[in-house]
Design an enzyme around this catalytic site. Sequence first.
Site, mmCIF file in Angstrom:
data_model
loop_
_atom_site.group_PDB
_atom_site.id
_atom_site.type_symbol
_atom_site.label_atom_id
_atom_site.label_comp_id
_atom_site.label_asym_id
_atom_site.label_seq_id
_atom_site.Cartn_x
_atom_site.Cartn_y
_atom_site.Cartn_z
ATOM 1 N N HIS A 48 125.979 -13.653 51.769
ATOM 2 C CA HIS A 48 125.122 -12.371 51.295
ATOM 3 C C HIS A 48 125.999 -11.166 51.177
ATOM 4 C CE1 HIS A 48 121.368 -10.430 50.515
ATOM 5 N NE2 HIS A 48 121.620 -9.513 51.538
ATOM 6 N N SER A 80 121.928 -6.791 48.313
ATOM 7 C CA SER A 80 120.657 -7.161 48.847
ATOM 8 C C SER A 80 119.351 -6.297 48.226
ATOM 9 C CB SER A 80 120.646 -6.824 50.398
ATOM 10 O OG SER A 80 119.565 -7.583 51.064
ATOM 11 N N ASP A 117 124.866 -17.755 49.760
ATOM 12 C CA ASP A 117 123.814 -16.963 50.069
ATOM 13 C C ASP A 117 122.452 -17.524 49.864
ATOM 14 O OD1 ASP A 117 122.300 -14.917 51.304
ATOM 15 O OD2 ASP A 117 122.414 -13.634 49.382
#
Length: 365
Positions: free
Chosen positions: A342, A61, A286
């Site tokens: 994710h 991320s 994601d």
Amino acid sequence: MQIANILYLESPAGVGFSYSDDRDYVTNDTEVSMNNYLALKEFFRLFPEFSKNQLFLTGESYGGIYVPTLAERVMEDASLNLQGVAVGNGMSSYELNDNSLVFFAYYHGLLGSGLWTRLQTFCCRDGSCDFYNNQDQNCSTSVSEVQVIVYSSGLNMYNLYAPCPGGVGERLSVEGGQLVIRDLGNSFINHRWTQLWNQKLRGLASVHLSVRLQPPCTNSTPSTLYLNNPYVRDALHISPAALPWTICSSEVNLNYGRLYMDVRKQYEKLLAALKYRVLVYNGDVDMACNFMGDEWFVEALHQQVTVQRRPWFYDADDGRQVGGFVKEFGNMTFLTVKGSGHMVPSDKPAAAFTMFSNFIKRLPF
């Protein structure tokens, strides 16, 4: 099977149980990279028996910013045995992430033909589309419609095909005297939108005693209750100076300075050294940091292709399975994990284990 020792850094200060002695939680990308570097140095000072081990820096991320900026410092320190970096579903470029997300949304059936036609008409010229910083008001209006669909319609932005835990709730609500903000989609899309959203959050925070940030379609209640239990904190030797544990720190978020809009220079420096291995991997469903944006980012580094894009495999309980797709460029690899969102290790643990094992052991994918 044990293949590595793992050191987790809760960073910046204020995240998790990390804290600042002076309770100052204002920071930025550059300060975080330095503090992470100093933390690594202190760890190896306290535990010198690990100092000769191969060192890999990994993150996901916003780790797309943290990892390469930290690596830039670590590679200049000969006492640290850096071997490579791995970034999962990382924020590598705001521009590429925004531009690719619109295509991702359309080709996953989220945008109707009317909206797609308006996007093509107002945002695209000569075969090139700018959804990131387009000055055409009609384009901006159309892109904002995409934002609403992706981030605010009730879809799970972290895994398109996963349900939304707890159901689709209000974007803003008050629970137990706290203002709860559930829409953090703008944390990743378009820097101008991010600035406007943060201004809104600060305005709301100024009229409420407490603001809690809750990522959409996540249920952090069990972990929050457990980790804030005084007996648990005592057993974990958590400092009384640490803030209450929360899945997303409003204290950090509202005081954070984003300095890097992309990390191309950091990757170029790593690759130019010709001795560090780089893995960029993405769960392919994601929408926070989509695979297409990171693939475009890797391609834009213009590394020599050594293995063309092909499926990679892992062993599962029901036999050998396609893990996703992989393309290799000298010391760099781009890899997708099929059906993962994710959080790749959470969504596809068996595939993730194979991926990390092969990367660390320098085995082919």
